[in-house]
Design an enzyme around this catalytic site. Structure first.
Site, short mmCIF file in Angstrom:
data_model
loop_
_atom_site.label_atom_id
_atom_site.label_comp_id
_atom_site.label_asym_id
_atom_site.label_seq_id
_atom_site.Cartn_x
_atom_site.Cartn_y
_atom_site.Cartn_z
N SER A 172 -1.11 12.81 -16.36
CA SER A 172 -2.37 12.61 -17.09
C SER A 172 -2.18 14.03 -17.92
CB SER A 172 -3.68 12.73 -16.18
OG SER A 172 -4.58 12.91 -17.14
N ASP A 208 0.85 -1.12 0.04
CA ASP A 208 0.07 0.07 0.05
C ASP A 208 0.94 1.36 -0.08
OD1 ASP A 208 -1.52 1.96 0.56
OD2 ASP A 208 -2.84 1.21 1.96
N TYR A 229 -9.08 15.47 -9.31
CA TYR A 229 -7.95 14.48 -10.27
C TYR A 229 -7.04 15.61 -10.69
CZ TYR A 229 -6.47 10.84 -13.39
OH TYR A 229 -5.47 10.03 -14.00
N ALA A 230 -7.57 16.49 -11.12
CA ALA A 230 -6.62 17.38 -11.93
C ALA A 230 -5.37 18.19 -10.97
CB ALA A 230 -7.33 18.43 -13.02
N1 LIG Z 1 -7.08 5.34 -16.88
C1 LIG Z 1 -7.05 6.78 -17.42
O1 LIG Z 1 -7.71 7.40 -18.11
C2 LIG Z 1 -5.73 7.48 -16.97
C3 LIG Z 1 -5.36 8.49 -17.67
C4 LIG Z 1 -4.13 9.20 -17.32
C5 LIG Z 1 -3.55 8.71 -16.33
N2 LIG Z 1 -3.78 7.62 -15.51
C6 LIG Z 1 -3.05 7.25 -14.31
O2 LIG Z 1 -2.53 5.81 -14.51
C7 LIG Z 1 -2.08 5.49 -13.29
C8 LIG Z 1 -2.77 3.86 -13.44
O3 LIG Z 1 -4.38 4.05 -13.53
P1 LIG Z 1 -5.20 2.83 -14.36
O4 LIG Z 1 -5.61 3.75 -15.34
O5 LIG Z 1 -4.15 1.83 -14.87
O6 LIG Z 1 -5.97 2.69 -13.11
P2 LIG Z 1 -6.64 1.28 -12.52
O7 LIG Z 1 -6.76 0.10 -13.47
O8 LIG Z 1 -7.72 1.68 -11.62
O9 LIG Z 1 -5.27 0.77 -11.80
C9 LIG Z 1 -4.74 1.31 -10.53
C10 LIG Z 1 -3.77 0.85 -9.94
O10 LIG Z 1 -3.10 1.38 -8.76
C11 LIG Z 1 -3.22 0.57 -7.65
N3 LIG Z 1 -3.58 1.24 -6.42
C12 LIG Z 1 -4.31 1.98 -6.05
N4 LIG Z 1 -3.94 2.49 -4.84
C13 LIG Z 1 -2.92 1.99 -4.35
C14 LIG Z 1 -2.28 1.88 -3.21
N5 LIG Z 1 -2.72 2.90 -2.16
N6 LIG Z 1 -1.20 1.28 -3.09
C15 LIG Z 1 -0.91 0.60 -3.85
N7 LIG Z 1 -1.41 0.46 -5.28
C16 LIG Z 1 -2.40 1.16 -5.32
C17 LIG Z 1 -4.34 -0.27 -7.79
O11 LIG Z 1 -4.36 -1.60 -7.37
P3 LIG Z 1 -4.78 -2.27 -5.96
O12 LIG Z 1 -6.43 -1.69 -5.76
O13 LIG Z 1 -4.67 -3.70 -6.02
O14 LIG Z 1 -3.81 -1.56 -4.89
C18 LIG Z 1 -4.05 -0.59 -9.55
O15 LIG Z 1 -3.21 -1.40 -9.68
C19 LIG Z 1 -2.99 6.13 -12.09
O16 LIG Z 1 -1.99 7.12 -11.49
C20 LIG Z 1 -4.05 7.16 -13.10
O17 LIG Z 1 -4.10 8.44 -12.41
C21 LIG Z 1 -4.79 6.90 -15.92
#
Ligand SMILES: NC(=O)c1ccc[n+]([C@@H]2O[C@H](COP(=O)([O-])OP(=O)(O)OC[C@H]3O[C@@H](n4cnc5c(N)ncnc54)[C@H](OP(=O)(O)O)[C@@H]3O)[C@@H](O)[C@H]2O)c1
Length: 288
Positions: free
Chosen positions: A144, A64, A157-158
């Site tokens: 992002s 975590d 988020y932003a």
């Molecule tokens: N999807 C989009 O549109 C987008 C666009 C731009 C940037 N991003 C960025 O990309 C990154 C990954 O997001 P994603 O889109 O792949 O979303 P996702 O599928 O929801 O994945 C998020 C990941 O973060 C982990 N996580 C969340 N809280 C955590 C914590 N406290 N400790 C450890 N791990 C944690 C989750 O795993 P567990 O729940 O197993 O801990 C999961 O593996 C994020 O930082 C997001 O802001 C996403």
């Protein structure tokens, strides 16, 4: 594959699904040794099997990023097993949608700051002494497009994505001459579980018809950024038009953001190609 990443040690946070999982697999395909960190142990074990199936070495550490002891254990476990850390991909994070006047806005900001910013800062500070000793390494920040230009109802988020970008920018300059590099990635909407629970109607208008990137698109961009020492990567490249307009004047930035709500404009820029976020995400199994 040019062997650049062969035997390098890559730590990916948020590796249990989405962009983190794809990034871990992309580095594994290039021969890296991969350390997977996230909270959900069974999902991590599944991704570890996928990495092994590619013939790469893997260590899965349930972590975590908001818990300092957990972060220390991740770094100690990695160094204990592999003796070094070449790349840290700070990808773990969450995202909330809601207007600034909504009752939960403060909470949304606090929760997102904890997971996506303070988590990243803590992991980075734990890894930096190792990279400094090595005289090499790359720290990747996952921001992002919203880390350069906010959209309505994405304020919490932003705010945090701007902070991730600013932290990466400042850190890169502090590390000049140390051999440690910093890259920050700014993807547009990506088809992952991040916003799965958000109603389509709650999304700001441009996002309702936008075609999302795939997690694999972002993963390939991360690997390329590390390989080439890129300071900042915006995905897709056409999103830079919005960011340039915003840098020039917020009025122009808002005009481009408004223009993107028109499907033909988004289509012309390659951002609306038929499949929407909700189409894409509903066709994928939930992994949360
Ligand atoms: N999807 C989009 O549109 C987008 C666009 C731009 C940037 N991003 C960025 O990309 C990154 C990954 O997001 P994603 O889109 O792949 O979303 P996702 O599928 O929801 O994945 C998020 C990941 O973060 C982990 N996580 C969340 N809280 C955590 C914590 N406290 N400790 C450890 N791990 C944690 C989750 O795993 P567990 O729940 O197993 O801990 C999961 O593996 C994020 O930082 C997001 O802001 C996403």
């Amino acid at each position: 594959m040019d062997g650049y990443f062969r035997s390098t040690v890559v730590v990916v946070t948020g590796a249990s699904r989405g962009i983190g999982r794809s990034t871990a697999l992309e580095f594994a395909r290039r021969g890296a040794r991969v350390v997977l960190a996230a909270r959900t142990a069974d999902r991590l074990a599944h991704v570890a099997d996928e990495v092994r199936a590619l013939g790469a070495e893997v260590l899965a550490v349930p972590t975590d990023v908001t818990a300092p002891d957990s972060v220390r254990a991740l770094v100690a476990g990695t160094v204990g097993r592999f003796g070094r850390i070449d790349v840290l991909v700070n990808n773990a994070g969450i995202g909330k949608v809601g207007a600034a006047e909504s009752a939960t806005f403060d909470d949304d900001v606090h929760q997102t700051l904890r997971a996506s910013l303070f988590g990243m800062i803590d992991v980075t500070r734990a890894v930096l002494p190792i990279m400094r000793r090595q005289g090499s390494g790359t720290v990747v920040g996952m921001s992002s497009v919203m880390g350069r230009k906010a959209f309505a109802r994405f304020g919490s988020y932003a705010i945090v994505m701007h902070a991730v970008s600013a932290f990466s920018d400042s850190l890169r300059q502090e590390l000049a001459g140390s051999g440690v590099r910093v890259s920050v990635i700014h993807p547009a909407l990506t088809a992952t579980d991040l916003l799965r629970d958000t109603d389509e109607a709650e999304m700001p208008p441009p996002f309702r018809h936008m075609t999302p990137l795939s997690a694999d698109d972002v993963a390939r961009a991360v690997v390329r950024a590390v390989r080439r020492g890129r300071r900042r990567v915006v995905l897709p490249r056409t999103a830079s038009i919005l960011l340039l307009a915003e840098a020039f004047s917020p009025r122009l930035g808002d005009l481009v953001a408004t223009a993107l709500t028109k499907r033909p404009v988004a289509r012309m820029l390659g951002m609306s190609r038929g499949t929407t976020y909700h189409d894409a995400i509903l066709s994928l199994p939930a992994t949360g």
